[in-house]
Design a protein around this motif. Structure first.
Motif, PDB file in Angstrom:
ATOM      1  N   SER A 117       1.281  14.950   3.604  1.00  0.00           N
ATOM      2  CA  SER A 117       0.846  16.345   2.591  1.00  0.00           C
ATOM      3  C   SER A 117       1.016  17.467   3.446  1.00  0.00           C
ATOM      4  O   SER A 117       1.970  17.644   4.795  1.00  0.00           O
ATOM      5  N   ARG A 177       2.420   6.389  -6.650  1.00  0.00           N
ATOM      6  CA  ARG A 177       0.449   7.656  -7.637  1.00  0.00           C
ATOM      7  C   ARG A 177       1.209   8.917  -7.327  1.00  0.00           C
ATOM      8  O   ARG A 177       1.039   9.705  -7.971  1.00  0.00           O
ATOM      9  N   ARG A 178       1.664   9.443  -6.611  1.00  0.00           N
ATOM     10  CA  ARG A 178       2.002  10.809  -5.648  1.00  0.00           C
ATOM     11  C   ARG A 178       3.892  11.391  -6.359  1.00  0.00           C
ATOM     12  O   ARG A 178       4.352  12.106  -5.874  1.00  0.00           O
ATOM     13  N   TRP A 213       8.364   7.931  -5.277  1.00  0.00           N
ATOM     14  CA  TRP A 213       9.021   6.161  -5.215  1.00  0.00           C
ATOM     15  C   TRP A 213      10.341   6.115  -6.275  1.00  0.00           C
ATOM     16  O   TRP A 213      11.231   6.045  -5.592  1.00  0.00           O
ATOM     17  N   VAL A 226       5.445  11.302   1.809  1.00  0.00           N
ATOM     18  CA  VAL A 226       3.984  11.278   1.369  1.00  0.00           C
ATOM     19  C   VAL A 226       3.007  12.738   2.127  1.00  0.00           C
ATOM     20  O   VAL A 226       2.297  12.358   1.974  1.00  0.00           O
ATOM     21  N   CYS A 269       7.055   7.852   4.562  1.00  0.00           N
ATOM     22  CA  CYS A 269       6.191   8.201   5.097  1.00  0.00           C
ATOM     23  C   CYS A 269       6.527  10.330   4.922  1.00  0.00           C
ATOM     24  O   CYS A 269       5.580  10.641   4.785  1.00  0.00           O
ATOM     25  N   LYS A 303       0.839  -1.186   0.287  1.00  0.00           N
ATOM     26  CA  LYS A 303       0.478  -0.112  -0.002  1.00  0.00           C
ATOM     27  C   LYS A 303       0.835   1.197  -0.352  1.00  0.00           C
ATOM     28  O   LYS A 303       0.792   2.738  -0.375  1.00  0.00           O
ATOM     29  N   LEU A 304       2.484   1.250   0.370  1.00  0.00           N
ATOM     30  CA  LEU A 304       2.964   2.728   1.007  1.00  0.00           C
ATOM     31  C   LEU A 304       3.332   2.773  -0.624  1.00  0.00           C
ATOM     32  O   LEU A 304       3.133   3.767  -1.455  1.00  0.00           O
ATOM     33  N   LEU A 328       2.150   1.494  -3.642  1.00  0.00           N
ATOM     34  CA  LEU A 328       1.547   2.524  -4.467  1.00  0.00           C
ATOM     35  C   LEU A 328       1.355   4.044  -3.993  1.00  0.00           C
ATOM     36  O   LEU A 328       1.409   4.595  -4.828  1.00  0.00           O
ATOM     37  N   LYS A 329       1.285   3.840  -3.038  1.00  0.00           N
ATOM     38  CA  LYS A 329       0.766   5.455  -3.406  1.00  0.00           C
ATOM     39  C   LYS A 329       1.822   6.473  -2.840  1.00  0.00           C
ATOM     40  O   LYS A 329       2.001   7.063  -3.788  1.00  0.00           O
ATOM     41  N   ALA A 330       2.922   6.176  -3.098  1.00  0.00           N
ATOM     42  CA  ALA A 330       4.436   6.408  -3.139  1.00  0.00           C
ATOM     43  C   ALA A 330       4.563   6.613  -4.834  1.00  0.00           C
ATOM     44  O   ALA A 330       5.288   7.490  -5.696  1.00  0.00           O
TER      45      ALA A 330
END
Length: 132
Positions: free
Chosen positions: A79, A31-32, A35, A77, A74, A24-25, A27-29
């Motif tokens: 905000s 998308r933003r 990564w 990611v 973290c 999940k982490l 994928l989030k990285a």
């Protein structure tokens, strides 16, 4: 085991070192765009290999390596508003809480830790923080 991110002093946020949480982490990285920008190739390889091979990290050495990378992710990611809430909004809420207590409002004690109040103050004062 879990990797406490670097903001543990402000909210004890941690990521369990399991395949699902790491995926999940990642994928989030992705998308933003973090990564590839913030991780070295060796760090990406280690996380990818860990996600594909290990269900749950049990090795202390691997956990230490992965938790360093997870902390880095973290932090990246997070905000901008949450970062401002943590750095400036919390101080403003503590200040207003002290003023409210001095005026005799007993419930003002909880204002300093109320995340909703901190977020409200942060968003309303973004221009004074030099952000908006």
């Amino acid at each position: 085991m879990s990797a406490a991110s670097r903001r543990s002093s402000s909210g004890a946020r941690s990521v369990p070192l399991t395949r699902e949480a790491l995926a999940k982490l990642r994928l989030k990285a992705l998308r933003r765009g973090i990564w590839f920008r913030d991780l070295k190739q060796s760090e990406r390889r280690l996380l990818n290999l860990t996600i594909s091979v290990v269900q749950r990290i049990r090795s202390f050495i691997l956990a230490r390596l992965v938790s360093r990378i997870v902390g880095k992710l973290c932090e990246a990611v997070e905000s901008r508003v949450y970062c401002i809430m943590r750095t400036k909004g919390r101080g403003l809420a503590e200040k207003l809480s002290r003023i409210g207590q001095l005026w005799g409002n007993q419930s003002a004690r909880s204002w300093a830790t109320d995340q909703g109040f901190i977020q409200y103050l942060t968003v309303n004062n973004l221009s004074s923080f030099g952000i908006a």
